[in-house]
Scaffold this active site. Structure first.
Site, PDB file in Angstrom:
ATOM      1  N   GLU A   1      -8.589 -56.187  43.001  1.00  0.00           N
ATOM      2  CA  GLU A   1      -8.557 -55.914  44.436  1.00  0.00           C
ATOM      3  C   GLU A   1      -9.468 -56.826  45.244  1.00  0.00           C
ATOM      4  O   GLU A   1      -9.382 -56.858  46.474  1.00  0.00           O
ATOM      5  CB  GLU A   1      -8.931 -54.451  44.675  1.00  0.00           C
TER       6      GLU A   1
ATOM      7  N   GLU B   1     -10.732 -50.411  20.943  1.00  0.00           N
ATOM      8  CA  GLU B   1     -12.082 -50.166  21.432  1.00  0.00           C
ATOM      9  C   GLU B   1     -13.108 -50.083  20.306  1.00  0.00           C
ATOM     10  O   GLU B   1     -14.309 -50.101  20.545  1.00  0.00           O
ATOM     11  CB  GLU B   1     -12.134 -48.888  22.256  1.00  0.00           C
TER      12      GLU B   1
END
Length: 272
Positions: free
Chosen positions: A81, A112
């Site tokens: 963004e 992960e």
């Protein structure tokens, strides 16, 4: 005995399936009220990390986020963004998620748990001591994130983290930890809820403050935003009108000529 993480503690509510819709929504809302309070307590920690990031970015450094699952997605979202909002290159703030971009939509098994993978991902972007790295992990125990920040510190890279447990392993591996302890989740262990909201708010605060300090906001306006749709073009025209006091037609001409709100305003004011 190993200390149980706050993010894994049992919900303060039980028999959720027996609650009606209003009860579920009201109780979730009650829990969500703890989030801004946790952020308020952590403002000094956030301030320290922001100032450290700014010290690098004002000299041309970049900001990297790493995370897995929800935390990784939030980092990628915040990074993605920044270019449309502040007109910066998409290489200036970089979000990396364990398992690659495919993990944004679908969980990648065991990604992960690989403590070496994050540094391999970061090296693809030629990260260096000119940059800053923020590891995002609600639990503060994610091997991918811990391994990444440890490797970065070994290369003299400034590191920070956003976690939702106090005194977590991740916090001990970074220069500037942020701990947002929001308490047990409404659905036990579902850190996409309060913890995710807290992390999103912290990311908003970090990137917005850094961009303001870098001069990417004038007054309270996004004068460098990308003009990617009609709504934003209309907003840009209004900004030019407010700053230069020209009429709408003139503002449109200025924006069409300069393709930038900032340039349109500055050029017009300079020419007067």
């Amino acid at each position: 005995m190993e200390r149980k993480l706050t993010t894994e503690q049992a919900s303060d509510y039980n028999n959720l399936e027996k609650m009606d819709t209003f009860e579920l929504l009201s109780n979730m809302n009650t829990e969500d009220r703890t989030v801004p309070l946790a952020l308020e307590k952590a403002i000094p920690q956030i301030e320290n990390l922001v100032d450290a990031i700014y010290s690098k970015m004002k000299d041309g450094g970049r900001l990297f986020y790493i995370g897995a699952g929800t935390s990784g997605r939030l980092g990628v979202l915040d990074a993605s963004e920044c270019p449309p909002t502040y007109g910066v290159p998409d290489t200036m703030v970089v979000g990396i998620i364990a398992g690659g971009d495919g993990a944004l939509r679908k969980a990648v098994e065991n990604a992960e748990d690989n403590a070496e993978l994050a540094w391999e991902d970061l090296k693809k972007h030629n990260i260096s001591s000119k940059d800053a790295l923020v590891g995002i992990a609600a639990s503060g125990t994610t091997p991918y994130v811990i391994g990444g920040v440890k490797a970065a510190r070994d290369q003299s890279i400034i590191t920070g983290c956003i976690t939702c447990n106090a005194d977590s392993p991740l916090s001990h591996e970074v220069d500037f930890p942020i701990e947002l302890v929001v308490g047990p989740e409404f659905v036990t262990g579902s850190t996409r809820m309060k913890a995710g909201t807290a992390q999103k708010l912290a990311l908003n605060m970090i990137s917005t403050t850094v961009m303001i300090k870098l001069g990417r906001v004038r007054g309270n306006k996004m004068v460098d935003m990308q003009l990617s749709n009609k709504k934003l073009v209309t907003r840009g025209v209004q900004m030019i009108m407010n700053e230069t006091h020209v009429d709408e037609a003139t503002a449109k001409l200025l924006l069409n000529e300069h393709k930038s709100i900032r340039k349109a305003i500055d050029t017009y004011n300079f020419s007067k």
